[in-house]
Each structure stands twice: as structure tokens, then as C-alpha cells.
Design a protein around this motif. Structure first.
Motif, short mmCIF file in Angstrom:
data_model
loop_
_atom_site.label_atom_id
_atom_site.label_comp_id
_atom_site.label_asym_id
_atom_site.label_seq_id
_atom_site.Cartn_x
_atom_site.Cartn_y
_atom_site.Cartn_z
N THR A 199 0.83 -1.20 0.00
CA THR A 199 0.00 0.00 0.00
C THR A 199 0.86 1.25 0.00
N GLY A 200 1.95 1.24 0.77
CA GLY A 200 2.86 2.39 0.76
C GLY A 200 3.45 2.63 -0.61
N ASN A 201 3.82 1.54 -1.29
CA ASN A 201 4.33 1.67 -2.65
C ASN A 201 3.26 2.19 -3.60
N ALA A 202 2.01 1.74 -3.41
CA ALA A 202 0.91 2.21 -4.25
C ALA A 202 0.66 3.70 -4.06
N LEU A 203 0.75 4.16 -2.82
CA LEU A 203 0.60 5.60 -2.55
C LEU A 203 1.71 6.40 -3.22
N LEU A 204 2.95 5.89 -3.13
CA LEU A 204 4.08 6.58 -3.75
C LEU A 204 3.93 6.64 -5.26
N LEU A 205 3.53 5.53 -5.86
CA LEU A 205 3.34 5.49 -7.31
C LEU A 205 2.22 6.44 -7.74
N THR A 206 1.14 6.48 -6.96
CA THR A 206 0.03 7.39 -7.28
C THR A 206 0.49 8.83 -7.22
N LEU A 253 6.57 2.70 -15.66
CA LEU A 253 5.77 3.79 -15.09
C LEU A 253 5.73 5.00 -16.02
N TYR A 254 6.84 5.29 -16.66
CA TYR A 254 6.90 6.45 -17.57
C TYR A 254 6.13 6.16 -18.86
N VAL A 255 6.07 4.90 -19.24
CA VAL A 255 5.24 4.53 -20.38
C VAL A 255 3.77 4.75 -20.05
N VAL A 256 3.38 4.37 -18.85
CA VAL A 256 1.99 4.58 -18.42
C VAL A 256 1.66 6.07 -18.39
N ILE A 257 2.59 6.89 -17.90
CA ILE A 257 2.37 8.34 -17.87
C ILE A 257 2.20 8.88 -19.28
N PHE A 258 3.00 8.37 -20.22
CA PHE A 258 2.89 8.80 -21.62
C PHE A 258 1.52 8.44 -22.20
N VAL A 259 1.06 7.22 -21.95
CA VAL A 259 -0.23 6.78 -22.48
C VAL A 259 -1.36 7.61 -21.89
N ILE A 260 -1.30 7.87 -20.59
CA ILE A 260 -2.33 8.69 -19.93
C ILE A 260 -2.34 10.09 -20.52
N ALA A 261 -1.14 10.66 -20.72
CA ALA A 261 -1.06 12.01 -21.30
C ALA A 261 -1.61 12.01 -22.72
N TRP A 262 -1.29 10.99 -23.49
CA TRP A 262 -1.79 10.91 -24.87
C TRP A 262 -3.31 10.93 -24.91
N GLN A 263 -3.93 10.28 -23.94
CA GLN A 263 -5.39 10.21 -23.94
C GLN A 263 -6.05 11.48 -23.41
N PHE A 264 -5.47 12.11 -22.39
CA PHE A 264 -6.18 13.19 -21.70
C PHE A 264 -5.69 14.59 -22.05
N VAL A 265 -4.55 14.72 -22.74
CA VAL A 265 -4.13 16.04 -23.19
C VAL A 265 -5.21 16.73 -24.05
N THR A 267 -0.94 -3.00 -18.03
CA THR A 267 0.12 -3.70 -17.29
C THR A 267 -0.41 -4.64 -16.22
N GLY A 268 -1.66 -4.49 -15.80
CA GLY A 268 -2.19 -5.31 -14.71
C GLY A 268 -1.53 -5.02 -13.38
N GLY A 269 -0.82 -3.89 -13.30
CA GLY A 269 -0.10 -3.54 -12.07
C GLY A 269 1.35 -3.96 -12.08
N GLY A 270 1.75 -4.72 -13.07
CA GLY A 270 3.11 -5.24 -13.13
C GLY A 270 4.05 -4.36 -13.95
N PRO A 271 5.25 -4.84 -14.18
CA PRO A 271 5.80 -6.09 -13.62
C PRO A 271 6.02 -5.98 -12.11
N GLY A 272 5.70 -7.04 -11.39
CA GLY A 272 5.72 -6.98 -9.94
C GLY A 272 4.64 -6.04 -9.46
N ASN A 273 5.05 -5.02 -8.73
CA ASN A 273 4.12 -3.97 -8.28
C ASN A 273 4.54 -2.61 -8.84
N ALA A 274 5.21 -2.62 -9.99
CA ALA A 274 5.78 -1.38 -10.54
C ALA A 274 4.73 -0.37 -10.96
N THR A 275 3.52 -0.83 -11.29
CA THR A 275 2.44 0.10 -11.68
C THR A 275 1.16 -0.18 -10.89
#
Length: 295
Positions: free
Chosen positions: A65-72, A154-166, A233-241
Motif C-alpha cells: 500500500t505504501g508503494n501504491a501511494l508513492l506510485l500514485t 511507469l513512464y510509459v503509463v504516464i505517456f499513455v495517460i497524457a496521450w489520452q487526456f491532453v 500492465t495489470g499492475g506489473g511487472p511486480g508492483n511497478a504500476t
């Protein structure tokens, strides 16, 4: 006069009553249910047993959960840093009256018409190291494990989110720029200000309210990124996303622990409310007035 004012307030109250009822039924009641459920132990099917604050203690001390908060938090900050300047510049550009800018504005807006799941599926295919862009002759340097590298994903996810919501935030800035009085630019032009100075001293100050509005939507919206991350990503790899909304889903529906999932849901709501109230208070959002007032 006093009676008339009282009647006017009563009528206003009656008009707001349906919205208030909807808010209570679909927001307050579910939130209260989540708070109660966070104090119980339930797998989603069997009997509900009282747990007290045990779920809260476990969740707050859980490193996942701490890692999830940091990633968020990272998603929130980096999304704002990436999306705001791009949206602002595109909004100013597409606000022009030239026909080619209108065509480009339509093209820029297209990603917003696609569902998050469709966007995630498309990018998952495009970023595949074997059959995606990396498989195209001459583009072998793109054959990286974009979604499998914990340091990169994580940076790939940020790029995809930006592509959709910009496009959405671009639309906000486009509408705001078109509301700026032309007389301000004419006065700046007479004073000898070029395009850059006009942008800095006329456009940006006039867009202050829009920047605050866009930033508020962007920051609070970062707490709702679930579908695109889940499909991509399903939250992976591991808990990276494994962001907080995804952590809530996986805890509730994969680990079958609705009590802890409810704790995470309450944390999400409280965090979103705190961010919204903070932005409202410290940016002057509640005191906003039209930039055209007095012109």
C-alpha cells in the motif's frame, strides 16, 4: 421585501433538492457503507465479521500500500508536469482562426473519443517488443521491453495517460483563449510586444483561472486511473504500476478481502477531497471572477 426574499430562498432550495437527494443516495450513502465495511472482515461471499481497526492497521503498515501511494503521487506529479505545458501550448495554437488549425484541433481531439480500455489495448500491441514498433524495419531501436522493465514501465503509463487526456485539457485552454478580448492583443501590439511577449504578458495572465481548473481536474483525476493501467500492465511487472485504485481492486477481487479494499477506498476518497479542498483554498479558486470583468 423580507417575505419575498424568504420565498425566493425557499424556491432556490427546492430547485437544489433533487441534486442534493442524488448526492446523498449515490455519494454519501456508499461512502458510509465503505467506512462501515472497512471495519469488518468479509471475503465478498461469506458472513461478515467485525474486525474493528485491524484492517486499518494492516493496510497502513502494508509496504504494498505504501508503494501504491508513492506510485500514485508520482503519477499525479508527472502527469501534471507533462500534460499542463503541452495542453496549454496546443490550446493556444488551436485557438487560431486559420482553417488548418481547426483541422488539427479535430485530429488532436480524437484520442479523447476512445475508451481507456481501447487505448490500453492499442498501446499494448504497439509497444510489444516482438510484434510492435520494434518489428518495423528501421525501428529496431524501439524494440525495448516497454511494459516489462520495472524502471521504464511507469513512464510509459504516464505517456499513455497524457496521450489520452491532453486533448481534454487542450479543449479547456482553447475555449479560454478564445474568450480573451482582442483589444488586449491590439494594445500589446501597439506597444511593440511580439508574439512571445504577448503570450507571456497577455495570454498567460488571462488563463490563470483555466490553469487552476485544469490542474484541479488533472490532480484529482490521477486518483482514478484504473482501467488504462489494469489493461496495459495489470499492475506489473511486480508492483511497478500497482497504483492505489488498482491496489484496491486487486485487494478486493483477487485477494477477496473486501474489508481492506474498503479501507483503500476510503483513503482514496479522503485524499481526493483533501486535494480538492486544498486547491480550492490556496489557489483562490473560490474567489475567481471573469477575466473580462470591467472590460
Amino acid at each position: 421585501m423580507h417575505v419575498s426574499a424568504t420565498r425566493a430562498r425557499t424556491r432556490s432550495g427546492l430547485f437544489t433538492l433533487p441534486a442534493l437527494v442524488m448526492f446523498v443516495v449515490f455519494a454519501v450513502v456508499p461512502l458510509a457503507g465503505a467506512v462501515v465495511l472497512s471495519l469488518t472482515r468479509w471475503d465478498g461471499l461469506g458472513e461478515i465479521s467485525w474486525e474493528g481497526l485491524g484492517n486499518w492497521a494492516e493496510v497502513l503498515h502494508d509496504p504494498v500500500t505504501g508503494n501504491a501511494l508513492l506510485l500514485t503521487l508520482k503519477i499525479m506529479v508527472f502527469s501534471w508536469v507533462v500534460q499542463t505545458p503541452i495542453s496549454l501550448l496546443l490550446g493556444v495554437f488551436t485557438a487560431g482562426t486559420q482553417r488548418y488549425r481547426a483541422v488539427l484541433a479535430v485530429l488532436y481531439f480524437l484520442p479523447l473519443l476512445l475508451s481507456s480500455a481501447a487505448v490500453a489495448i492499442a498501446f499494448k500491441a504497439v509497444l510489444d517488443p516482438n510484434f510492435g514498433l520494434g518489428g518495423v524495419p528501421g525501428l529496431g531501436f524501439l524494440s525495448l521491453d516497454w511494459l516489462g522493465d520495472p524502471d521504464l514501465v511507469l513512464y510509459v503509463v504516464i505517456f499513455v495517460i497524457a496521450w489520452q487526456f491532453v486533448p481534454f485539457h487542450t479543449l479547456l485552454y482553447q475555449a479560454a483563449v478564445r474568450q480573451i478580448p482582442a483589444s488586449l492583443y491590439e494594445a500589446a501590439d501597439i506597444d511593440g510586444a511580439g508574439r512571445v511577449k504577448q503570450f507571456r504578458y497577455v495570454t498567460l495572465p488571462q488563463l490563470r483561472n483555466t490553469v487552476v481548473t485544469s490542474s484541479t481536474l488533472m490532480v484529482t483525476g490521477s486518483l482514478t486511473y484504473f482501467d488504462v493501467v489494469f489493461v496495459l500492465t495489470g499492475g506489473g511487472p511486480g508492483n511497478a504500476t500497482r497504483l492505489l485504485p488498482l491496489d484496491m481492486y486487486l485487494t478486493g477481487f483477487s485477494a477477496n478481502d473486501m474489508g481492506k479494499a474498503s479501507v483503500l477506498a476510503v483513503i482514496l476518497v479522503v485524499t481526493g477531497l483533501a486535494l480538492a479542498f486544498s486547491l480550492t483554498k490556496y489557489t483562490g479558486f473560490a474567489r475567481m471572477r471573469s477575466e473580462q470583468e470591467g472590460l
